[in-house]
Enzyme design. Structure first.
Site, mmCIF file in Angstrom:
data_model
loop_
_atom_site.group_PDB
_atom_site.id
_atom_site.type_symbol
_atom_site.label_atom_id
_atom_site.label_comp_id
_atom_site.label_asym_id
_atom_site.label_seq_id
_atom_site.Cartn_x
_atom_site.Cartn_y
_atom_site.Cartn_z
ATOM 1 N N ASP A 102 0.174 1.357 8.318
ATOM 2 C CA ASP A 102 0.159 0.182 7.066
ATOM 3 C C ASP A 102 1.603 -0.149 6.717
ATOM 4 O OD1 ASP A 102 -2.611 0.810 6.716
ATOM 5 O OD2 ASP A 102 -2.445 2.235 5.076
HETATM 6 N N1 URA Z 1 -3.966 6.334 7.131
HETATM 7 C C1 URA Z 1 -3.455 5.367 6.010
HETATM 8 O O1 URA Z 1 -4.301 5.323 5.006
HETATM 9 N N2 URA Z 1 -2.495 4.612 6.382
HETATM 10 C C2 URA Z 1 -2.073 4.698 7.529
HETATM 11 O O2 URA Z 1 -0.873 3.823 7.772
HETATM 12 C C3 URA Z 1 -2.072 5.539 8.689
HETATM 13 C C4 URA Z 1 -3.242 6.329 8.363
#
Ligand code: URA
Length: 248
Positions: A102
């Site tokens: 993310d």
């Molecule tokens: N899980 C998440 O919630 N975000 C990420 O970036 C990777 C795994």
């Protein structure tokens, strides 16, 4: 070499996407349209083009980046936000991230121009382990982590068993390490949300046999051949142990 394999090796796409390019009539060899998946090309003498643009094999590259928060895990962004490619210098312009973190997640992100490798790393059937350190809201009780270990119900189905370690537990926030094999969108955040402890800060600390050691945030390094082979063999052994797997 089969045409789809050539396209995947050239970093154009995963093997499956390469097959779609061929069957949808976007690929020519020596200026002749080729729509047969079994078509063989000679990488040294044939001129392969996708939508009129020549596609050349180039040396494969594998990069391990310590992604900072505030960067998109994509090659470009229509809204002009920073992408992880802004952190990589002097290298092939066909590199792209292997899966996603993310925008606000930090940590270990691989980049490559090898479509086959990408496919193996992100395909749910191969299930390479991913480790995260999550700082979450509130005091986490050891019993609550059992739910994460066994699996919690998310809006896209139950999660597979995870491994979880409580690192620190305080009144306002707690730190938990979690290792999962799936890679659904925002999975770790949704798992902690499901047990009532929203994630405040998330770092991916490990991917298969790799970790972040010796890298500062924003830095990257090239993987060694041994490291690439180890990841491929991990992915292969997981696929052998499995007889299908969820699509996540
Ligand atoms: N899980 C998440 O919630 N975000 C990420 O970036 C990777 C795994």
């Amino acid at each position: 070499m089969r045409l789809a394999k050539y396209l995947a090796h050239a970093g154009m796409a995963s093997r499956r996407k390469a097959e779609e390019l061929i069957t949808s009539g976007q690929v020519t060899v020596n200026d002749t349209l080729v729509e047969q998946l079994a078509f063989l090309v000679n990488p040294h003498t044939d001129c392969v083009k996708v939508n009129g643009k020549p596609v050349n094999l180039e040396p494969k590259q594998y990069i391990l980046l310590y992604k900072p928060a505030g960067y998109l895990s994509s090659v470009t962004d229509p809204f002009g936000r920073p992408t992880v490619m802004d952190l990589i210098r002097d290298t092939s312009d066909r590199l792209y991230p292997v899966g996603r973190l993310d925008f606000d997640t930090e940590g270990l992100l691989l980049l490559t121009n090898d479509g086959d490798f990408t496919n193996k790393m992100i395909h749910p059937r191969h299930q390479v382990t991913k480790r995260y350190r999550a700082v979450v809201k509130g005091r986490v009780q050891p019993g609550e982590l059992k739910h994460l270990e066994k699996g919690v119900e998310l809006d896209d189905g139950w999660t597979s068993p995870a491994r979880v370690w409580l690192i620190q537990s305080g009144k306002n926030e707690s730190t938990v390490d979690i290792e999962i094999r799936e890679g659904r969108k925002r999975q770790v955040k949704r798992m902690f949300q499901a047990i009532g402890h929203p994630v405040l800060h998330l770092v991916r600390t490990g991917f298969g046999s790799l970790d972040l050691s010796d890298l500062a945030i924003g830095q990257y390094r090239y993987l060694t051949l041994d490291e690439v082979e180890q990841l491929l063999s991990l992915a292969g052994s997981q696929a052998d142990n499995d007889n299908g797997g969820d699509i996540s």
